[in-house]
Design a protein around this motif. Structure first.
Motif, short mmCIF file in Angstrom:
data_model
loop_
_atom_site.label_atom_id
_atom_site.label_comp_id
_atom_site.label_asym_id
_atom_site.label_seq_id
_atom_site.Cartn_x
_atom_site.Cartn_y
_atom_site.Cartn_z
N SER A 1 0.82 -1.20 0.00
CA SER A 1 0.00 0.00 0.00
C SER A 1 0.86 1.26 0.00
CB SER A 1 -0.91 0.01 1.23
OG SER A 1 -1.56 1.25 1.36
N GLU A 2 0.45 2.22 -0.83
CA GLU A 2 1.15 3.50 -0.90
C GLU A 2 0.89 4.36 0.33
OE1 GLU A 2 -2.88 3.93 -2.82
OE2 GLU A 2 -1.23 2.46 -2.88
N MET A 3 -0.10 4.00 1.15
CA MET A 3 -0.41 4.80 2.35
C MET A 3 0.61 4.58 3.46
SD MET A 3 -4.56 4.72 2.61
CE MET A 3 -4.47 5.55 4.19
N ALA A 4 1.43 3.56 3.35
CA ALA A 4 2.51 3.31 4.31
C ALA A 4 3.81 3.20 3.52
CB ALA A 4 2.23 2.05 5.12
N PRO A 5 4.33 4.33 3.02
CA PRO A 5 5.42 4.29 2.04
C PRO A 5 6.75 3.78 2.59
CG PRO A 5 4.95 6.55 2.68
CD PRO A 5 3.86 5.71 3.27
N ILE B 1 6.70 -4.00 -6.56
CA ILE B 1 6.66 -2.66 -7.11
C ILE B 1 5.96 -1.74 -6.11
CG2 ILE B 1 6.58 -3.55 -9.48
CD1 ILE B 1 3.61 -2.58 -9.52
N THR B 2 6.30 -0.48 -6.14
CA THR B 2 5.62 0.51 -5.30
C THR B 2 5.10 1.62 -6.20
OG1 THR B 2 7.73 1.64 -4.89
CG2 THR B 2 7.01 0.02 -3.25
N GLY B 3 4.20 2.43 -5.65
CA GLY B 3 3.66 3.53 -6.43
C GLY B 3 2.36 4.02 -5.84
N ASP B 4 1.78 5.00 -6.50
CA ASP B 4 0.60 5.67 -5.98
C ASP B 4 -0.68 4.93 -6.35
OD1 ASP B 4 0.30 6.16 -8.68
OD2 ASP B 4 0.76 8.31 -8.54
N ALA B 5 -1.82 5.58 -6.11
CA ALA B 5 -3.12 4.95 -6.37
C ALA B 5 -3.32 4.63 -7.84
CB ALA B 5 -4.24 5.87 -5.87
N GLU B 6 -2.72 5.43 -8.73
CA GLU B 6 -2.84 5.16 -10.17
C GLU B 6 -2.14 3.85 -10.52
OE1 GLU B 6 -3.97 5.22 -13.97
OE2 GLU B 6 -4.69 6.59 -12.40
N ILE B 7 -0.96 3.61 -9.93
CA ILE B 7 -0.26 2.34 -10.14
C ILE B 7 -1.11 1.19 -9.61
CG2 ILE B 7 1.77 0.98 -9.48
CD1 ILE B 7 2.41 3.11 -11.51
N ALA B 8 -1.76 1.40 -8.46
CA ALA B 8 -2.62 0.35 -7.90
C ALA B 8 -3.76 0.03 -8.85
CB ALA B 8 -3.15 0.80 -6.54
N ARG B 9 -4.36 1.05 -9.47
CA ARG B 9 -5.45 0.81 -10.42
C ARG B 9 -4.95 0.01 -11.63
NH1 ARG B 9 -7.27 5.94 -8.54
NH2 ARG B 9 -5.89 7.06 -9.98
N GLU B 10 -3.78 0.40 -12.14
CA GLU B 10 -3.22 -0.32 -13.28
C GLU B 10 -2.88 -1.75 -12.90
OE1 GLU B 10 0.04 2.23 -14.13
OE2 GLU B 10 -1.15 3.70 -15.24
N ARG C 1 -15.13 -0.83 -0.15
CA ARG C 1 -15.32 0.15 -1.24
C ARG C 1 -14.28 -0.06 -2.34
NH1 ARG C 1 -13.04 5.03 -2.42
NH2 ARG C 1 -11.79 4.96 -0.52
N ILE C 2 -13.02 -0.20 -1.97
CA ILE C 2 -11.97 -0.41 -2.97
C ILE C 2 -12.05 -1.82 -3.54
CG2 ILE C 2 -9.49 -0.39 -3.39
CD1 ILE C 2 -10.68 2.35 -2.91
N GLY C 3 -12.47 -2.78 -2.72
CA GLY C 3 -12.61 -4.15 -3.20
C GLY C 3 -13.54 -4.26 -4.38
#
Length: 469
Positions: free
Chosen positions: A142-146, A168-177, A193-195
């Motif tokens: 998770s990007e929320m705990a960098p 890999i690490t990255g922001d929410a856009e990376i998570a969506r991809e 909600r994210i699930g």
């Protein structure tokens, strides 16, 4: 939108898997390596978690993340050869002399999306199951705990080949991809909600998903159970990681006659657990200011609707430290936001319902929880409650510890998730249970080929009479 680098990485893993799927020896070696690097970098991981939260006790990270992870690796290594054996089953009599069995096959390259509240455990525990099952894997913490995400990335990528296990690490856009990639299986831990978004992103590729979500896990106290013991165990489970735990007791259901005693015993328990709580280095902080503000909004909404908020520790929250002190909330109603959304913080609403039947009706009228806690010593009532409710898991007369049982599956149901992991159930989640029938040179089934005339018709009629229920 596709990510070319991620796409290349996944293609490399799939190609490597096709060339040489990991055998049992490689899986065992990889599990041992994972255990070794977690041990070697243990202090870095603990410090990174502390940095992400601003304050979390070393002992809490050891007890709730490092130790369970290492024990899970030990359990998998001990049992892997047995899990992977082919299992013979009784074959259909009219297909004799064939034999029938099933064996577990690895799926290929799997994606694992971790969660910030227990970044180490929730990123690497599914990896244990994926490795044991013989897969290649790409992890996205998770990007929320960098800080912890970067340490996990460093220790994984410096010890495993890119085409086998990579982080890999990255922001929410990376998570969506990441969630839209054509993995052979996708594992996600996070909010309901994210699930829903993860499942929608995986659907175009028909990627099977395991969703470990959350929800509102109730703790039900029967009026005959010792309130002091219930309060202590509920608050222990509630305040680990300052309530930021998916299986933390989200609210309590009990008769109103227990309110005064419960309030007193909660205060006593918290005073023993965390003396001088605002200066206590063993009481965790909230992950960020947005979550701190969200929790305050829940309290304001409840108070505006008539709830009574009790400051359990006699000390006030400290906003600039993201330190929220424990609170009880009495007089709650289902319309309040804190009774609708997962709290994920040190706020414990108390819903007064005077019978177990009423408690069960309330639980069943709401989305199915990830965990359910019931405090009672009468077996007949316990069995009745288990028959008449449905949740991801249950602990009787305690909280949260069912998830540490390696031989029990962990997972939600309905809005709290789908699929299981831990132990053999995790091995099975990341495997294909493949059916095999082995026919002999001479077989009875040879007599059942067309054309269906004479003797064959009689034989089929005989089979029909024998197999009739």
């Amino acid at each position: 939108m596709s990510n070319p680098q991620l796409e290349t990485l996944l293609n490399q893993q799939k190609a490597a898997f096709k060339r040489n799927p990991p055998d049992i020896e490689k899986r065992l070696d990889s599990l041992k390596k994972l255990s070794d690097i977690v041990k070697q970098h243990q202090e870095e991981l603990i410090e990174a978690v502390y940095t992400d939260f601003g304050l979390r006790a070393r002992e809490e990270t050891l007890f709730l993340e490092i130790f369970p992870l290492q024990d899970e690796i030990r359990h998998a290594m001990k049992n892997l050869r047995n899990w992977a054996k082919r299992r013979y089953v009784q074959g259909a009599w009219f297909l004799l002399p064939s034999s029938a069995y099933y064996q577990f096959q690895p799926l290929g390259s799997v994606g694992i999306m971790g969660a910030w509240n227990y970044q180490v455990l929730l990123s690497l525990s599914p990896l244990v199951d994926a490795i044991a099952a013989g897969n290649h894997a790409i992890i996205k913490p998770s990007e929320m705990a960098p800080a912890s995400a970067e340490v996990i990335k460093e220790i994984v990528n410096s010890n495993f080949s890119e085409d086998y296990i990579h982080c890999i690490t990255g922001d929410a856009e990376i998570a969506r991809e990441f969630s839209s990639m054509p993995f052979d299986h996708l594992f996600f831990t996070g909010s309901t909600r994210i699930g829903k978004k993860i499942m929608a992103a995986a659907a175009p590729n028909l990627t099977p998903v395991t969703l470990e979500l959350g929800g509102k896990s109730p703790a039900i106290i029967h009026e005959c159970y010792p309130v002091k013991l219930a309060a202590k165990r509920i608050m222990a489970g509630k305040l680990f990681n300052c309530g930021q735990t998916c299986v933390a007791p989200d609210y309590v259901i009990m008769p109103s006659s227990l309110n005064a005693e419960f309030e007193e015993e909660v205060k006593n328990s918290v005073a023993k657990f965390y003396p001088n709580i605002t200066e206590n280095e063993q009481y965790s902080q909230i992950i960020n200011s947005d979550h701190f503000d969200r929790l305050n909004d829940l309290l304001i909404d409840a108070e505006d609707q008539g709830a009574r908020i009790v400051e359990v520790s006699f000390q006030k929250s400290v906003a600039d430290k993201k330190l929220m002190t424990p609170k009880l909330v009495f007089g709650v109603t289902p319309e309040m936001k804190l009774m609708q959304d997962e709290i994920f913080g040190p706020i414990l609403p108390v819903l007064n319902l005077n019978t177990i039947n009423d408690a069960v009706d309330f639980v069943n009228d709401n989305p199915k929880p990830l965990a359910l806690y019931y405090f009672d010593e009468k077996k007949k009532r316990i069995d009745w409650l288990l028959r008449n409710t449905l949740s991801g898991g249950v602990t009787i007369n305690d909280t949260i510890y069912h998830l540490a049982q390696h031989n029990l599956p962990f997972g939600g149901v309905g809005a709290s998730g789908m699929g299981h992991y831990h132990g053999f159930d995790g091995f099975r989640t990341f495997s294909k249970k493949r059916a095999v029938m082995h026919q002999k040179r001479f077989a009875a089934s040879d007599f059942l080929h067309p054309p269906f005339t004479g003797f064959k018709k009689k034989l089929i009629n005989i089979i029909g009479r024998i197999t009739k229920v």
